[in-house]
Scaffold this motif. Structure first.
Motif, PDB file in Angstrom:
ATOM      1  N   GLU A  38       0.838  -1.213   0.000  1.00 50.63           N
ATOM      2  CA  GLU A  38       0.000   0.000   0.000  1.00 50.63           C
ATOM      3  C   GLU A  38       0.866   1.254   0.000  1.00 50.63           C
ATOM      4  N   GLY A  39       1.961   1.202   0.749  1.00 47.61           N
ATOM      5  CA  GLY A  39       2.871   2.348   0.807  1.00 47.61           C
ATOM      6  C   GLY A  39       3.440   2.679  -0.565  1.00 47.61           C
ATOM      7  N   ILE A  40       3.824   1.640  -1.290  1.00 47.09           N
ATOM      8  CA  ILE A  40       4.381   1.836  -2.638  1.00 47.09           C
ATOM      9  C   ILE A  40       3.309   2.441  -3.557  1.00 47.09           C
ATOM     10  N   ASP A  41       2.089   1.899  -3.477  1.00 51.01           N
ATOM     11  CA  ASP A  41       0.989   2.439  -4.303  1.00 51.01           C
ATOM     12  C   ASP A  41       0.688   3.889  -3.946  1.00 51.01           C
ATOM     13  N   LEU A  42       0.708   4.171  -2.635  1.00 52.23           N
ATOM     14  CA  LEU A  42       0.405   5.527  -2.170  1.00 52.23           C
ATOM     15  C   LEU A  42       1.408   6.524  -2.758  1.00 52.23           C
ATOM     16  N   ILE A  43       2.675   6.141  -2.742  1.00 51.31           N
ATOM     17  CA  ILE A  43       3.736   7.001  -3.290  1.00 51.31           C
ATOM     18  C   ILE A  43       3.559   7.161  -4.806  1.00 51.31           C
ATOM     19  N   HIS A  44       3.267   6.062  -5.474  1.00 51.34           N
ATOM     20  CA  HIS A  44       3.115   6.119  -6.938  1.00 51.34           C
ATOM     21  C   HIS A  44       1.939   6.992  -7.357  1.00 51.34           C
ATOM     22  N   GLN A  45       0.800   6.857  -6.645  1.00 48.94           N
ATOM     23  CA  GLN A  45      -0.358   7.655  -7.064  1.00 48.94           C
ATOM     24  C   GLN A  45      -0.127   9.143  -6.772  1.00 48.94           C
ATOM     25  N   ALA A  46       0.859   9.449  -5.918  1.00 47.56           N
ATOM     26  CA  ALA A  46       1.217  10.851  -5.667  1.00 47.56           C
ATOM     27  C   ALA A  46       2.370  11.292  -6.577  1.00 47.56           C
TER      28      ALA A  46
END
Ligand code: AMP
Ligand code: ZN
Ligand code: FE
Ligand code: FE
Length: 282
Positions: free
Chosen positions: A174-182
């Motif tokens: 989730e952390g990786i996705d959160l960073i990517h979507q930002a």
């Protein structure tokens, strides 16, 4: 040679420097680029950007997220984040609330151990939305309840010590996705410190962009090992001091100097991602 330090903390989490003080040290030490990576916060980035601009230093927005995968704690660094991204800001606020609640629980434990520390004294000293164990330790020293920060951690705050409270962590995926979507790059922080080698392949599958090879607490052997892993998994190479302020009388910033070519590669990777998303939306 141009150098960067891509792992730094300020008073907006558990560092002791203001963004201006940190940029000042960076300028004195001759850094070409700096990234701010406060825990669960991008709040200090605007001031750090202004201070770096005034000093002629390139600034990169960042944050450090505490995450886990397979019960292993993994710190994930996000770089080139959009500080206005609403999903990122909402998630960060959620983890800041978790941190504040954890401080209350740790102080309650201390009080049960007959250590009369007031929770308000910790929040006053922390004076930020992202408080952590170092603030509890500093408040204990300030109140004269322990002689040193080391004593605070050794007696009370280290993992499995009586006032330690585990921290709720987001999943690393989730952390990786959160960073990517930002709009950011996701980098595994200090793998040698958290002993997270086993989870690297899974995080690479989830889109991990880079790995922090150079870190204050990495030996030369460790750095070489992670450079080899970066090569094998086609990961970007990053590095930074993880400076939280003074250490043994000296600012910790300056101890790790990442060759600037790695910053160039990060910028190319961000640009490639941006053009890929624009193409997809055309
Ligand atoms: P937290 O995010 O609240 O769990 O606090 C983690 C921070 O506490 C780390 O970033 C370190 O700066 C600091 N820390 C962790 N363990 C120790 C220790 N044994 N002695 C001093 N500082 C520590
Ligand atoms: Zn910290
Ligand atoms: Fe960390
Ligand atoms: Fe850190």
């Amino acid at each position: 040679m141009k150098f960067a330090d891509l792992h730094l903390h300020t008073q907006f989490s558990d560092g002791t420097f203001t963004p201006e003080e940190l940029a000042g040290h960076g300028a004195r030490l001759g850094f070409a680029a700096l990234a701010l990576t406060d825990h669960d916060s991008v709040e200090g980035c605007a001031r750090m950007a202004a201070a770096c601009a005034a000093a002629g230093i390139e600034f990169i927005v960042g944050a450090e997220l505490t995450a886990e995968h397979d019960h292993t704690e993994v710190h994930i660094l996000g770089y080139f984040l959009d500080t206005q991204n609403q999903t990122l800001l909402t998630e960060i606020a959620r983890f800041q609330a978790v941190r504040q609640q954890r401080i209350r629980e740790m102080v309650a434990r201390l009080n049960k151990l007959n250590v009369p520390l007031g929770v308000e004294s910790v929040f006053a000293l922390a004076n930020c939305k992202s408080p952590g164990r170092p603030h509890v330790a500093r408040a204990l020293v300030k109140a004269g309840l322990v002689a040193s920060l080391d004593e605070a951690f050794e007696r009370f705050l280290k993992k499995n010590r009586p006032a330690w409270v585990p921290k709720a962590r987001m999943s690393a995926l989730e952390g990786i996705d959160l960073i990517h979507q930002a709009g950011g790059l996701a980098v595994m922080a200090h793998p040698g410190l958290n002993r997270t080698d086993d989870v690297i392949p899974a995080l690479v599958d989830a889109g991990l962009d880079g790995i922090e090879c150079f870190h204050t607490k990495h030996s030369t052997v460790m750095a070489e090992r992670y450079l080899e892993i970066a090569d094998r998994f086609h990961l970007l190479v990053t590095g930074g001091s993880d400076c939280h302020g003074f250490s043994k009388g000296k600012p910790l910033i300056g101890g790790v100097k990442l060759p600037y070519e790695h910053v160039e590669k990060m910028k190319q990777a961000v640009a490639a991602k941006k053009s890929a998303t624009t193409d997809a939306h055309r």
